[in-house]
Write a protein that holds these residues in place. Structure first.
Motif, PDB file in Angstrom:
ATOM      1  N   LYS A  31       0.835  -1.205   0.000  1.00  0.00           N
ATOM      2  CA  LYS A  31       0.000   0.000   0.000  1.00  0.00           C
ATOM      3  C   LYS A  31       0.868   1.253   0.000  1.00  0.00           C
ATOM      4  CE  LYS A  31      -1.150  -2.095   3.469  1.00  0.00           C
ATOM      5  NZ  LYS A  31      -0.557  -2.936   4.516  1.00  0.00           N
ATOM      6  N   ASN A  32       0.349   2.310  -0.583  1.00  0.00           N
ATOM      7  CA  ASN A  32       0.975   3.627  -0.481  1.00  0.00           C
ATOM      8  C   ASN A  32       0.307   4.397   0.647  1.00  0.00           C
ATOM      9  OD1 ASN A  32       2.785   3.224  -2.539  1.00  0.00           O
ATOM     10  ND2 ASN A  32       1.516   4.199  -4.118  1.00  0.00           N
ATOM     11  N   LEU A  52       6.896   0.438   9.329  1.00  0.00           N
ATOM     12  CA  LEU A  52       5.753   0.587   8.418  1.00  0.00           C
ATOM     13  C   LEU A  52       5.940  -0.289   7.178  1.00  0.00           C
ATOM     14  CD1 LEU A  52       5.139   4.462   8.542  1.00  0.00           C
ATOM     15  CD2 LEU A  52       4.109   2.690   9.962  1.00  0.00           C
ATOM     16  N   GLN A  53       7.188  -0.392   6.701  1.00  0.00           N
ATOM     17  CA  GLN A  53       7.472  -1.244   5.538  1.00  0.00           C
ATOM     18  C   GLN A  53       7.152  -2.705   5.830  1.00  0.00           C
ATOM     19  OE1 GLN A  53      11.599   0.098   4.864  1.00  0.00           O
ATOM     20  NE2 GLN A  53      10.980   0.664   2.780  1.00  0.00           N
ATOM     21  N   VAL A  57       3.748  -1.038   3.792  1.00  0.00           N
ATOM     22  CA  VAL A  57       3.827   0.316   3.233  1.00  0.00           C
ATOM     23  C   VAL A  57       4.977   0.370   2.224  1.00  0.00           C
ATOM     24  CG1 VAL A  57       4.280   2.756   3.719  1.00  0.00           C
ATOM     25  CG2 VAL A  57       2.811   1.421   5.255  1.00  0.00           C
ATOM     26  N   ASP A  58       4.646   0.750   0.985  1.00  0.00           N
ATOM     27  CA  ASP A  58       5.649   0.810  -0.083  1.00  0.00           C
ATOM     28  C   ASP A  58       6.252   2.206  -0.188  1.00  0.00           C
ATOM     29  OD1 ASP A  58       7.167   0.070  -2.318  1.00  0.00           O
ATOM     30  OD2 ASP A  58       5.607   0.769  -3.688  1.00  0.00           O
ATOM     31  N   LYS A  73      -2.278  -0.617  -5.719  1.00  0.00           N
ATOM     32  CA  LYS A  73      -3.740  -0.686  -5.741  1.00  0.00           C
ATOM     33  C   LYS A  73      -4.328  -0.114  -4.449  1.00  0.00           C
ATOM     34  CE  LYS A  73      -7.612  -3.919  -6.094  1.00  0.00           C
ATOM     35  NZ  LYS A  73      -8.028  -5.332  -6.163  1.00  0.00           N
ATOM     36  N   ASN A  74      -3.658  -0.401  -3.326  1.00  0.00           N
ATOM     37  CA  ASN A  74      -4.150   0.052  -2.022  1.00  0.00           C
ATOM     38  C   ASN A  74      -3.564   1.425  -1.675  1.00  0.00           C
ATOM     39  OD1 ASN A  74      -5.656  -2.328  -1.375  1.00  0.00           O
ATOM     40  ND2 ASN A  74      -3.717  -3.366  -0.946  1.00  0.00           N
ATOM     41  N   ILE A  75      -4.436   2.345  -1.305  1.00  0.00           N
ATOM     42  CA  ILE A  75      -4.025   3.694  -0.892  1.00  0.00           C
ATOM     43  C   ILE A  75      -4.586   3.942   0.506  1.00  0.00           C
ATOM     44  CG2 ILE A  75      -4.014   6.152  -1.448  1.00  0.00           C
ATOM     45  CD1 ILE A  75      -2.777   4.522  -3.672  1.00  0.00           C
TER      46      ILE A  75
END
Length: 653
Positions: A31-32, A52-53, A57-58, A73-75
């Motif tokens: 996710k971003n 978070l990574q 989390v990217d 795809k995930n925000i």
């Protein structure tokens, strides 16, 4: 600094971390993360990017930059639910994402610390509420250190005193309630100031609501007075506006004045503190390029040297660093005296610690040298002289020539405003003629947009004209709970001994060392509750009979009722009771010899020098009581005056 006994601040940090990671884990896959910039610092206090990574989390984007990409795809949006402009920005970015991307994104919005009706309405009107998942992260108190808790709330001072927004009072009550649920009710809630009273009333209301709710998770133990907490002291910033306007003179306070400290970090030019360890310039000719680079310095108790220096008056920091340097040199040279392999191995094991301490010493020596240059400038000393003359009771008009000279030298507007607000606050306003004169000078020198700045300062009561209702040097009397509409420093200067002529900065015996002779009124009020005998000894002299005038068992404001008539705002002393039989049984089980915690809550913000003064009080109480400092935010003169300064510029498009 050792963990704070009584109230576990680490548990508060761990819960905040767990709550955030659980919400991120609930969004499956990569996710971003789009985060509000003002939340990045508070989140960084308990969750590093690497953590978070680990939870998918990217990339991380700032909401304000409006540069979200479509790589995942995930925000996930993470922002304060108290600000309507955040809702508008998120709605706009979601709509643009839906229109521009060929992928069907799954969007989650996490509001901090709560989901609000306004945000729901904005998202609904934008037509995106049905397409997203909405959660709340109840992020309230965050530990800045083992003995300091602050709200994860941006700009509480301006909200409370300029915009008259009571949100921070509600959030403070929400942050204090879990402490009562876990450790029991505050047996006594004592305070001074109108906003402090509002907080007390809100706590009582929340308690009654929790008791009435049959499904509440509050246990019977939680609804009884605490056996480990003695009292909650609430101080409204409005009762003492002088202290934050003064230049902070502790080591930590001076760093804050020069560079600004946010969330235990300061951004400092690498030309002052050098590159981070292991990051050296690639070539010698790159040195000029390093001039504008900033390095983030961590400033908390994890740095043992900083922990020793932070609360010391800056005047003694140099000798303290010298002492540490000599000790380190001696310990490092001891390797030559190692006669056996076991002694050599012991030295090698200690080597990483020596190197870390050596790096810390180098950083703080560089910072001290820079601070020394700053404190030796003519401007700094002229400003400090005006401040000390004003707080000591000199005729304010005798300082006007110096203030006008500083304006003529084109000193920053905030420097001038701090001095004018200081005079106004101490004197109950400026003479109308003088105020008009200064306003004219400010508009001519700094621009007509500052008509709005002057209006804002007047709205906050920081820069006003003296009127018949606020005469200079005349105490404002009266009875009842609300004794005064201004804080009369001219009376309090003597009755609470705010000015101490002889200050031992090397080995202090009074809180006045933090301002080199001025004792913060706010901390004196805390002393009036938890250090009655010591404070009376300071006021009347060690030879006076303080025991006869104030009983040792005196509680609340007892012994200082007359003094409080000269302090702005309402006074209160509320006792919270539970079931008598249950309370007695609990005290029998817990024992009476336990050292209890006093929670000091500062509404509207606290300065780093006040924190240093409260830590000094805590050391004096060691073995009898423990002090936990809570606040809506850490502030200084920059934040107080900066809240009013108009950022726009008339005449420019």
């Amino acid at each position: 600094m050792s963990p704070h006994p009584g109230i576990d601040t680490d548990a508060i940090k761990d819960k905040a971390k767990k709550d955030l990671l659980d919400l991120l884990e609930g969004v499956r896959g990569k996710k971003n993360l789009v985060i509000e910039q003002s939340l990045a610092g508070p989140i960084g206090l308990f969750a590093k990017f690497s953590t978070l990574q680990d939870y998918g989390v990217d990339k991380v984007f700032f909401l304000e930059n409006d540069n979200l990409d479509t790589s995942q795809k995930n925000i996930v949006f993470l922002a304060s639910g108290e600000k309507a402009n955040n809702c508008v920005a998120i709605a706009a970015q979601i709509k643009r994402l839906q229109q521009a991307s060929s992928i069907e994104h799954e969007v989650s919005v996490i509001w901090v610390p709560r989901r609000t009706l306004v945000c729901n309405k904005i998202l609904e009107e934008a037509g995106v509420l049905g397409d997203i998942s909405v959660e709340a992260l109840p992020l309230h108190f965050l530990p800045l250190d083992q003995d300091v808790l602050t709200l994860a709330y941006d700009d509480p001072f301006a909200d409370l005193y300029l915009r008259k927004d009571p949100t921070s009072i509600f959030l403070a009550a929400q942050a204090l309630m879990p402490i009562q649920h876990r450790y029991g009710l505050f047996p006594r809630i004592i305070g001074k100031g109108d906003n402090a009273r509002r907080l007390m009333e809100l706590l009582l209301r929340m308690r009654s609501e929790a008791a009435a709710d049959e499904n509440a998770a509050t246990s019977k133990r939680g609804m009884m007075p605490s056996a480990s907490i003695e009292s909650l002291i609430i101080i409204d910033r409005e009762v003492d506006m002088v202290t934050p306007l003064l230049t902070q003179l502790t080591y930590e306070g001076l760093i804050d004045e020069m560079f600004g400290i946010k969330n235990n970090q300061a951004e400092i030019d690498t030309s002052i503190v050098g590159q981070a360890p292991g990051q050296q310039p690639k070539a010698q000719n790159s040195a000029p390029q390093q001039q504008g680079l900033k390095r983030k310095i961590q400033l908390d108790s994890s740095d043992k040297l900083y922990d020793q220096l932070r609360d010391a008056n800056f005047a003694i920091v140099g000798p303290l660093l010298n002492k540490v340097a000599r000790r380190l040199a001696g310990e490092y040279e001891s390797r030559h005296g190692a006669k056996s392999t076991s002694e050599l191995r012991e030295f090698v094991n200690k080597l990483p610690g020596y190197q870390a301490e050596q790096q810390s010493l180098k950083t703080h020596t560089n910072l001290t040298e820079e601070a020394l240059k700053y404190t030796q400038t003519d401007t700094f000393n002229r400003v400090l002289e005006v401040q000390q003359n004003l707080v000591s009771g000199s005729d304010p008009s005798s300082q006007h020539d110096t203030i006008e000279e500083l304006m003529a030298r084109d000193q920053p507007l905030t420097t001038i405003l701090r001095l004018l607000c200081l005079e106004s606050t101490i004197s109950g306003g400026l003479r109308p003629k003088d105020l008009d004169n200064f306003k004219r000078h400010i508009l001519h020198a700094y621009g007509y947009q500052h008509l709005l700045t002057l209006h804002n300062l007047e709205k906050m009561g920081l820069l006003v004209a003296r009127t018949a209702a606020n005469p200079f040097y005349i105490p404002v009397g009266g009875g009842g709970a609300s004794e005064s509409n201004i804080t009369n420093y001219n009376t309090l200067r003597k009755s609470l001994r705010l000015i101490v002529d002889e200050v031992n900065e090397q080995d202090p015996n009074d809180i006045a060392y933090v301002y080199s002779g001025y004792a913060p009124l706010s901390v004196r009020l805390v002393q009036a509750i938890i250090q009655k005998q010591e404070l009376l000894s300071i006021i009347r002299g060690p030879s006076s009979d303080t025991q006869s005038s104030t009983p040792s068992a005196a509680s609340g404001w007892q012994g200082f009722e007359d003094v409080l008539k000269s302090v702005k705002g309402e006074t209160f002393n509320k006792i919270q009771k539970g079931d008598d039989a249950a309370v007695k049984a609990r005290h029998m089980l817990m024992g009476s010899g336990k050292v209890k915690t006093v929670v000091a809550m500062f509404m509207g913000g606290i300065t780093r020098t006040e924190i240093a003064a409260l830590r000094f009080v805590g050391k004096q109480l060691e073995g009898r009581k423990r002090l936990l400092i809570c606040t809506t935010g850490v502030i200084g003169g920059r934040e107080v005056v900066g809240a009013a300064v108009e950022k726009g510029d008339f005449g420019k498009g």
